[in-house]
Scaffold this motif. Structure first.
Motif, PDB file in Angstrom:
ATOM      1  N   GLY A  52       1.074 -16.772  10.381  1.00 47.29           N
ATOM      2  CA  GLY A  52      -0.146 -16.880  11.552  1.00 47.29           C
ATOM      3  C   GLY A  52      -1.263 -17.224  10.293  1.00 47.29           C
ATOM      4  N   PHE A  53      -1.673 -16.225   8.814  1.00 43.92           N
ATOM      5  CA  PHE A  53      -2.699 -15.968   8.195  1.00 43.92           C
ATOM      6  C   PHE A  53      -2.793 -17.267   7.350  1.00 43.92           C
ATOM      7  CE2 PHE A  53      -3.347 -15.183   3.476  1.00 43.92           C
ATOM      8  CZ  PHE A  53      -4.612 -13.997   3.654  1.00 43.92           C
ATOM      9  N   THR A 133       3.668 -10.834   9.052  1.00 42.91           N
ATOM     10  CA  THR A 133       3.966 -11.365   7.609  1.00 42.91           C
ATOM     11  C   THR A 133       2.337 -11.041   7.098  1.00 42.91           C
ATOM     12  OG1 THR A 133       3.568 -13.309   8.962  1.00 42.91           O
ATOM     13  CG2 THR A 133       5.741 -13.099   8.225  1.00 42.91           C
ATOM     14  N   THR A 134       1.321 -10.963   7.704  1.00 42.47           N
ATOM     15  CA  THR A 134       0.197 -10.612   7.043  1.00 42.47           C
ATOM     16  C   THR A 134      -0.320  -9.843   6.033  1.00 42.47           C
ATOM     17  OG1 THR A 134      -1.055 -12.074   8.858  1.00 42.47           O
ATOM     18  CG2 THR A 134      -2.428 -10.782   7.523  1.00 42.47           C
ATOM     19  N   LYS A 135       0.387  -8.748   6.395  1.00 42.47           N
ATOM     20  CA  LYS A 135       0.822  -7.129   5.836  1.00 42.47           C
ATOM     21  C   LYS A 135       1.607  -7.520   4.518  1.00 42.47           C
ATOM     22  CE  LYS A 135       1.263  -2.003   6.459  1.00 42.47           C
ATOM     23  NZ  LYS A 135       1.901  -2.415   5.408  1.00 42.47           N
ATOM     24  N   ILE A 136       2.962  -8.151   4.693  1.00 42.31           N
ATOM     25  CA  ILE A 136       3.649  -8.204   4.081  1.00 42.31           C
ATOM     26  C   ILE A 136       3.289  -8.999   2.755  1.00 42.31           C
ATOM     27  CG2 ILE A 136       5.923  -8.721   3.288  1.00 42.31           C
ATOM     28  CD1 ILE A 136       6.772  -8.579   6.288  1.00 42.31           C
ATOM     29  N   LEU A 137       1.714 -10.193   2.435  1.00 39.55           N
ATOM     30  CA  LEU A 137       2.150 -11.079   2.579  1.00 39.55           C
ATOM     31  C   LEU A 137       0.858 -10.579   1.641  1.00 39.55           C
ATOM     32  CD1 LEU A 137       1.793 -14.118   1.195  1.00 39.55           C
ATOM     33  CD2 LEU A 137       0.102 -13.985   3.439  1.00 39.55           C
ATOM     34  N   ASP A 139       0.435  -6.885   0.471  1.00 38.85           N
ATOM     35  CA  ASP A 139       1.401  -5.919  -0.109  1.00 38.85           C
ATOM     36  C   ASP A 139       2.033  -7.007  -1.186  1.00 38.85           C
ATOM     37  OD1 ASP A 139       1.082  -4.098   1.830  1.00 38.85           O
ATOM     38  OD2 ASP A 139       2.669  -4.212   2.272  1.00 38.85           O
ATOM     39  N   LEU A 140       2.686  -7.767  -1.132  1.00 37.77           N
ATOM     40  CA  LEU A 140       3.011  -9.066  -1.950  1.00 37.77           C
ATOM     41  C   LEU A 140       2.258  -9.784  -3.572  1.00 37.77           C
ATOM     42  CD1 LEU A 140       5.748 -11.119  -0.787  1.00 37.77           C
ATOM     43  CD2 LEU A 140       5.793  -9.774  -2.984  1.00 37.77           C
ATOM     44  N   ILE A 141       0.452  -9.435  -2.894  1.00 35.11           N
ATOM     45  CA  ILE A 141      -0.336 -10.227  -3.553  1.00 35.11           C
ATOM     46  C   ILE A 141      -0.997  -9.042  -4.168  1.00 35.11           C
ATOM     47  CG2 ILE A 141      -3.215 -10.689  -3.468  1.00 35.11           C
ATOM     48  CD1 ILE A 141      -2.449 -13.141  -0.706  1.00 35.11           C
ATOM     49  N   PHE A 142      -1.082  -8.303  -3.717  1.00 39.20           N
ATOM     50  CA  PHE A 142      -1.753  -6.554  -4.411  1.00 39.20           C
ATOM     51  C   PHE A 142      -0.985  -6.482  -5.356  1.00 39.20           C
ATOM     52  CE2 PHE A 142      -4.599  -7.951  -1.582  1.00 39.20           C
ATOM     53  CZ  PHE A 142      -5.611  -8.912  -2.313  1.00 39.20           C
ATOM     54  N   THR A 143       0.847  -6.456  -5.748  1.00 39.78           N
ATOM     55  CA  THR A 143       0.980  -5.573  -6.213  1.00 39.78           C
ATOM     56  C   THR A 143       2.237  -6.521  -7.239  1.00 39.78           C
ATOM     57  OG1 THR A 143       2.850  -6.221  -4.269  1.00 39.78           O
ATOM     58  CG2 THR A 143       1.869  -3.796  -4.246  1.00 39.78           C
ATOM     59  N   GLU A 144       3.046  -7.644  -6.558  1.00 37.55           N
ATOM     60  CA  GLU A 144       3.275  -8.509  -7.527  1.00 37.55           C
ATOM     61  C   GLU A 144       2.966  -9.259  -8.332  1.00 37.55           C
ATOM     62  OE1 GLU A 144       7.700  -9.503  -5.222  1.00 37.55           O
ATOM     63  OE2 GLU A 144       8.293 -10.753  -6.940  1.00 37.55           O
ATOM     64  N   TYR A 145       2.062  -9.959  -7.878  1.00 33.53           N
ATOM     65  CA  TYR A 145       1.682 -11.691  -8.213  1.00 33.53           C
ATOM     66  C   TYR A 145       0.144 -10.858  -7.978  1.00 33.53           C
ATOM     67  CZ  TYR A 145       5.434 -13.435  -6.104  1.00 33.53           C
ATOM     68  OH  TYR A 145       6.480 -14.455  -6.422  1.00 33.53           O
ATOM     69  N   VAL A 146      -0.443  -9.748  -8.446  1.00 30.08           N
ATOM     70  CA  VAL A 146      -1.526  -9.458  -8.585  1.00 30.08           C
ATOM     71  C   VAL A 146      -1.881 -10.091  -9.983  1.00 30.08           C
ATOM     72  CG1 VAL A 146      -1.487  -7.212  -9.952  1.00 30.08           C
ATOM     73  CG2 VAL A 146      -3.414  -7.669  -8.708  1.00 30.08           C
TER      74      VAL A 146
END
Lengths: 177, 107
Positions: A52-53, A133-137, A139-146
């Motif tokens: 949805g995001f 999925t928004t929350k997981i997304l 998390d990923l953006i601001f940790t692994e893909y920061v």
């Protein structure tokens, strides 16, 4: 399952119909509106795939911002109807159509023939039920893909400056000469 | 075995939809002569790729693909901005955005 497939076919019909509208319509403004509707169809596909995001971002960024940019530039140019909207040359066009047909038939052939994809299809469908999925997304953006995220920020700043400076050469859109 | 399941929608259906949309975008770039409509074709191609990313991410239960879609969208917006700026500067010079006039594009 039937509702699922009906929704998919309706969305894909919409997307393909309006994409063909972009391709065939000689009036650029009508092509732009067709493109907006195709983008809305793609957003529908994203919602259908339970992301949805991304669907929301698609609606806001593509169908909103980017298309407003396109339509605004078209309005600045004040193009009514084009003299020659399509490229000339019979042989060249046949070659282009052939190339497109080869690409799409190769992809479809590969997709249908590959057994791995069939496996992936069969054990899917349970999906991320209830999982946000928004929350997981986020998390990923601001940790692994920061790092990539920050670089994108710099890129956008550069693009804003570059777009202004390119279109300001010789006095902006309202120059006389 | 060349059988397609038309009832149960799976990953394959999304990939085929994406291929068709990609090719329509490609034909828009190849066949049209208006620079802005060609940019619209590029947007269509990027959207087709985004469908592929989201479909794979949904059926593999991994969200990393959706991060890529996020990045692709940003890049597409940036590309549209720069492309339209170039269109504006070309229009000021030639009073036209038809690529048949751009044989002598310099300066």
């Amino acid at each position: 399952m039937a509702g699922d497939s009906i929704l998919f076919y309706a969305l894909s019909f919409l997307i393909i119909y309006f994409a063909l509208g972009v391709l065939m319509n000689p009036n650029p403004i009508k092509a732009a509106f067709n493109l907006v509707l195709a983008m809305v169809g793609v957003a529908g596909v994203f919602f259908h795939l339970q992301s949805g995001f991304l669907g929301g971002v698609q609606l806001a960024v593509y169908a909103g911002a980017v298309m407003v940019l396109f339509v605004m530039v078209l309005m600045i140019f004040d193009l009514k109807k084009e003299r020659d909207a399509f490229s000339q040359g019979f042989l060249g066009n046949i070659g282009k159509l052939l190339a497109a047909g080869i690409v799409v038939s190769l992809v479809i052939n590969n997709v249908i023939l590959s057994s791995d994809l069939q496996l992936a299809t069969s054990n899917a469908a349970k999906a991320e039920s209830g999982r946000d999925t928004t929350k997981i997304l986020a998390d990923l953006i601001f940790t692994e893909y920061v790092f990539a995220f920050e670089v994108l920020g710099i890129l956008l700043l550069l693009v804003a400056i570059g777009a202004v400076s390119i279109s300001r050469i010789k006095g902006g859109t309202h120059a006389d000469s | 075995m060349l059988t397609v399941d038309f009832v149960n929608i799976g990953l394959n259906h999304y990939l085929i939809l994406s291929a068709i949309v990609f090719v329509i975008g490609m034909l828009t770039v190849l066949l049209r002569r208006n620079l802005i409509v060609m940019l619209m074709g590029i947007e269509l191609m990027l959207n087709a790729v985004n469908i592929t990313f989201v479909a794979f991410s949904h059926y593999n239960q991994l969200v990393n693909g959706q991060v890529m879609v996020f990045f692709v969208m940003t890049i597409a917006a940036a590309e549209a901005g720069v492309g339209l700026a170039i269109c504006v500067s070309i229009f000021k010079r030639f009073k036209e955005v038809n690529i048949s006039l751009f044989e002598n594009l310099r300066g």
